[in-house]
Motif scaffolding. Sequence first.
Motif, PDB file in Angstrom:
ATOM      1  N   LEU A 111       8.121  -3.362  -0.077  1.00  0.00           N
ATOM      2  CA  LEU A 111       9.579  -3.469  -0.029  1.00  0.00           C
ATOM      3  C   LEU A 111      10.255  -2.251  -0.640  1.00  0.00           C
ATOM      4  O   LEU A 111      11.226  -1.719  -0.076  1.00  0.00           O
ATOM      5  N   LEU A 112       9.767  -1.794  -1.789  1.00  0.00           N
ATOM      6  CA  LEU A 112      10.386  -0.632  -2.434  1.00  0.00           C
ATOM      7  C   LEU A 112      10.174   0.645  -1.633  1.00  0.00           C
ATOM      8  O   LEU A 112      11.038   1.523  -1.592  1.00  0.00           O
ATOM      9  N   GLY A 113       9.012   0.760  -1.000  1.00  0.00           N
ATOM     10  CA  GLY A 113       8.714   1.972  -0.247  1.00  0.00           C
ATOM     11  C   GLY A 113       9.036   1.883   1.221  1.00  0.00           C
ATOM     12  O   GLY A 113       8.886   2.872   1.956  1.00  0.00           O
ATOM     13  N   ASN A 114       9.487   0.703   1.683  1.00  0.00           N
ATOM     14  CA  ASN A 114       9.753   0.478   3.105  1.00  0.00           C
ATOM     15  C   ASN A 114       8.544   0.848   3.966  1.00  0.00           C
ATOM     16  O   ASN A 114       8.675   1.308   5.099  1.00  0.00           O
ATOM     17  N   THR A 115       7.359   0.630   3.407  1.00  0.00           N
ATOM     18  CA  THR A 115       6.122   1.002   4.093  1.00  0.00           C
ATOM     19  C   THR A 115       6.005   0.320   5.445  1.00  0.00           C
ATOM     20  O   THR A 115       5.566   0.934   6.431  1.00  0.00           O
ATOM     21  N   HIS A 116       6.386  -0.954   5.508  1.00  0.00           N
ATOM     22  CA  HIS A 116       6.263  -1.695   6.771  1.00  0.00           C
ATOM     23  C   HIS A 116       7.119  -1.086   7.873  1.00  0.00           C
ATOM     24  O   HIS A 116       6.730  -1.096   9.042  1.00  0.00           O
ATOM     25  N   LYS A 117       8.256  -0.513   7.501  1.00  0.00           N
ATOM     26  CA  LYS A 117       9.120   0.125   8.498  1.00  0.00           C
ATOM     27  C   LYS A 117       8.499   1.435   8.993  1.00  0.00           C
ATOM     28  O   LYS A 117       8.523   1.735  10.194  1.00  0.00           O
ATOM     29  N   TYR A 118       7.944   2.206   8.067  1.00  0.00           N
ATOM     30  CA  TYR A 118       7.307   3.461   8.463  1.00  0.00           C
ATOM     31  C   TYR A 118       6.086   3.217   9.344  1.00  0.00           C
ATOM     32  O   TYR A 118       5.836   3.949  10.309  1.00  0.00           O
ATOM     33  N   ILE A 119       5.297   2.191   9.008  1.00  0.00           N
ATOM     34  CA  ILE A 119       4.132   1.860   9.840  1.00  0.00           C
ATOM     35  C   ILE A 119       4.587   1.473  11.243  1.00  0.00           C
ATOM     36  O   ILE A 119       4.015   1.925  12.250  1.00  0.00           O
ATOM     37  N   ARG A 120       5.630   0.659  11.322  1.00  0.00           N
ATOM     38  CA  ARG A 120       6.175   0.259  12.627  1.00  0.00           C
ATOM     39  C   ARG A 120       6.616   1.471  13.437  1.00  0.00           C
ATOM     40  O   ARG A 120       6.310   1.595  14.633  1.00  0.00           O
ATOM     41  N   ASP A 121       7.313   2.395  12.782  1.00  0.00           N
ATOM     42  CA  ASP A 121       7.802   3.574  13.491  1.00  0.00           C
ATOM     43  C   ASP A 121       6.657   4.456  13.981  1.00  0.00           C
ATOM     44  O   ASP A 121       6.714   5.014  15.082  1.00  0.00           O
ATOM     45  N   LEU A 136      11.988  10.723   6.879  1.00  0.00           N
ATOM     46  CA  LEU A 136      12.650  10.202   5.684  1.00  0.00           C
ATOM     47  C   LEU A 136      13.776   9.257   6.078  1.00  0.00           C
ATOM     48  O   LEU A 136      14.873   9.297   5.531  1.00  0.00           O
ATOM     49  N   ASP A 137      13.461   8.376   7.024  1.00  0.00           N
ATOM     50  CA  ASP A 137      14.474   7.481   7.566  1.00  0.00           C
ATOM     51  C   ASP A 137      14.891   6.398   6.584  1.00  0.00           C
ATOM     52  O   ASP A 137      16.020   5.899   6.646  1.00  0.00           O
ATOM     53  N   TYR A 138      13.961   5.992   5.715  1.00  0.00           N
ATOM     54  CA  TYR A 138      14.222   4.878   4.812  1.00  0.00           C
ATOM     55  C   TYR A 138      13.939   5.318   3.385  1.00  0.00           C
ATOM     56  O   TYR A 138      13.124   6.196   3.139  1.00  0.00           O
ATOM     57  N   SER A 139      14.598   4.670   2.445  1.00  0.00           N
ATOM     58  CA  SER A 139      14.401   5.045   1.049  1.00  0.00           C
ATOM     59  C   SER A 139      12.996   4.662   0.594  1.00  0.00           C
ATOM     60  O   SER A 139      12.408   3.682   1.057  1.00  0.00           O
ATOM     61  N   PHE A 140      12.459   5.449  -0.315  1.00  0.00           N
ATOM     62  CA  PHE A 140      11.165   5.185  -0.943  1.00  0.00           C
ATOM     63  C   PHE A 140      11.427   5.166  -2.445  1.00  0.00           C
ATOM     64  O   PHE A 140      11.774   6.179  -3.032  1.00  0.00           O
ATOM     65  N   ASN A 141      11.301   3.997  -3.057  1.00  0.00           N
ATOM     66  CA  ASN A 141      11.656   3.841  -4.465  1.00  0.00           C
ATOM     67  C   ASN A 141      10.430   3.504  -5.295  1.00  0.00           C
ATOM     68  O   ASN A 141       9.508   2.825  -4.832  1.00  0.00           O
ATOM     69  N   ASN A 275      14.115  -6.867   6.009  1.00  0.00           N
ATOM     70  CA  ASN A 275      14.150  -6.896   4.543  1.00  0.00           C
ATOM     71  C   ASN A 275      13.462  -8.136   3.979  1.00  0.00           C
ATOM     72  O   ASN A 275      13.575  -8.430   2.790  1.00  0.00           O
ATOM     73  N   LEU A 276      12.727  -8.854   4.827  1.00  0.00           N
ATOM     74  CA  LEU A 276      11.892  -9.974   4.382  1.00  0.00           C
ATOM     75  C   LEU A 276      10.454  -9.714   4.793  1.00  0.00           C
ATOM     76  O   LEU A 276      10.170  -9.413   5.965  1.00  0.00           O
ATOM     77  N   LEU A 277       9.538  -9.838   3.835  1.00  0.00           N
ATOM     78  CA  LEU A 277       8.112  -9.847   4.123  1.00  0.00           C
ATOM     79  C   LEU A 277       7.613 -11.263   3.876  1.00  0.00           C
ATOM     80  O   LEU A 277       7.632 -11.752   2.748  1.00  0.00           O
ATOM     81  N   LEU A 278       7.186 -11.929   4.938  1.00  0.00           N
ATOM     82  CA  LEU A 278       6.710 -13.309   4.849  1.00  0.00           C
ATOM     83  C   LEU A 278       5.224 -13.331   5.189  1.00  0.00           C
ATOM     84  O   LEU A 278       4.819 -12.877   6.259  1.00  0.00           O
ATOM     85  N   THR A 279       4.415 -13.838   4.253  1.00  0.00           N
ATOM     86  CA  THR A 279       2.976 -13.947   4.480  1.00  0.00           C
ATOM     87  C   THR A 279       2.553 -15.407   4.347  1.00  0.00           C
ATOM     88  O   THR A 279       3.174 -16.169   3.620  1.00  0.00           O
ATOM     89  N   PRO A 280       1.465 -15.816   5.040  1.00  0.00           N
ATOM     90  CA  PRO A 280       1.136 -17.240   5.177  1.00  0.00           C
ATOM     91  C   PRO A 280       0.261 -17.805   4.067  1.00  0.00           C
ATOM     92  O   PRO A 280      -0.879 -18.212   4.299  1.00  0.00           O
ATOM     93  N   HIS A 281       0.777 -17.822   2.852  1.00  0.00           N
ATOM     94  CA  HIS A 281       0.093 -18.392   1.684  1.00  0.00           C
ATOM     95  C   HIS A 281      -1.312 -17.805   1.528  1.00  0.00           C
ATOM     96  O   HIS A 281      -2.309 -18.529   1.440  1.00  0.00           O
ATOM     97  N   ILE A 282      -1.355 -16.474   1.460  1.00  0.00           N
ATOM     98  CA  ILE A 282      -2.650 -15.786   1.370  1.00  0.00           C
ATOM     99  C   ILE A 282      -2.885 -15.132   0.017  1.00  0.00           C
ATOM    100  O   ILE A 282      -3.974 -14.594  -0.226  1.00  0.00           O
TER     101      ILE A 282
END
Length: 314
Positions: A111-121, A136-141, A275-282
């Motif tokens: 979430l802080l690094g927006n990694t999921h968005k970069y991987i998608r792109d 550098l489309d999304y913030s990396f914090n 802006n939501l990361l939902l994982t299946p109780h893993i």
Amino acid sequence: MNIVVLDAATLADTSLDELAQLGSLTCYNLTNQHELIERCQDADVVVTNKVVINQQAMAQLPQLKLICVAATGTNNIDLPAAKAHNIAVTNVAGYSTPSVVQHTFTLITNLLGNTHKYIRDCQQGLWQQSPMFCRLDYSFNEIAGKTLAIIGYGSLGKAVAEVATAFGAHVIISERKGHTPREGRVSFEQALKTADIISVHCPLTEETRDQIAAHELNMMKPSAILINTARGGIINEADLASALANNVIAGAGVDVLSKEPAEADNPLARYTGDNLLLTPHIAWASKESIIRLVKEIALNIKAFNQGNERNRLV
């Protein structure tokens, strides 16, 4: 000794040889409530993760001596009924701590690094179209310098705090909602208002149910993220989905829902914002974690056979 495992599928094909060495072992991948009595009729020991064993079931299983819960939480077992029927109950605590801590920070860092968005792109070929060497489309914090609030300071909360400190975060410990802060803790409201990251690790009780809803979400910083790897129901799901959709908070990482598996109309399961990361109780379920779990169950059964109390709840 007849040992019956009711939901072996939750153990992810981990070897159960340690259980087989203790008696005659019968395993079922999953068990519905209407199958419970027939499958456990001759069982001395029943191993269950989520299958409910209530008073009515216990009354029909006169041979049953021990229920081993393949988890920490025991809300699926009627403990007073077990005591009344002289059935021992054990659970396993602490086996999944490294796994849950790792997944907590997986959600935080993504979430802080927006990694999921970069991987998608990258998967969509956008890096190849970049006019410079990077995107550098999304913030990396960074976690370093952020205030991370722990809600629920048991073994998991303490382990998350230790890793957060190693990352360079300023860790604060929230007091229980509605309680005066003890030494070393801040009020629940102050934790919500000041934290950049909130990580929930408390149990689900009547006191903690919906303890974070619209009112509490509106206390948080618009830049804050909220992580729940504890139990569904602690955070009001409809209110969280609304807060994410309206940018009341920056993001959330959720591994648990109030009803599992997720229902089609669950507000978080239906939410499509990035802006939501939902994982299946893993979070609990690393390979190493489940191996530790099976080993602990075997040790609980051995202790019971030897007349010793180990991880006994009843």
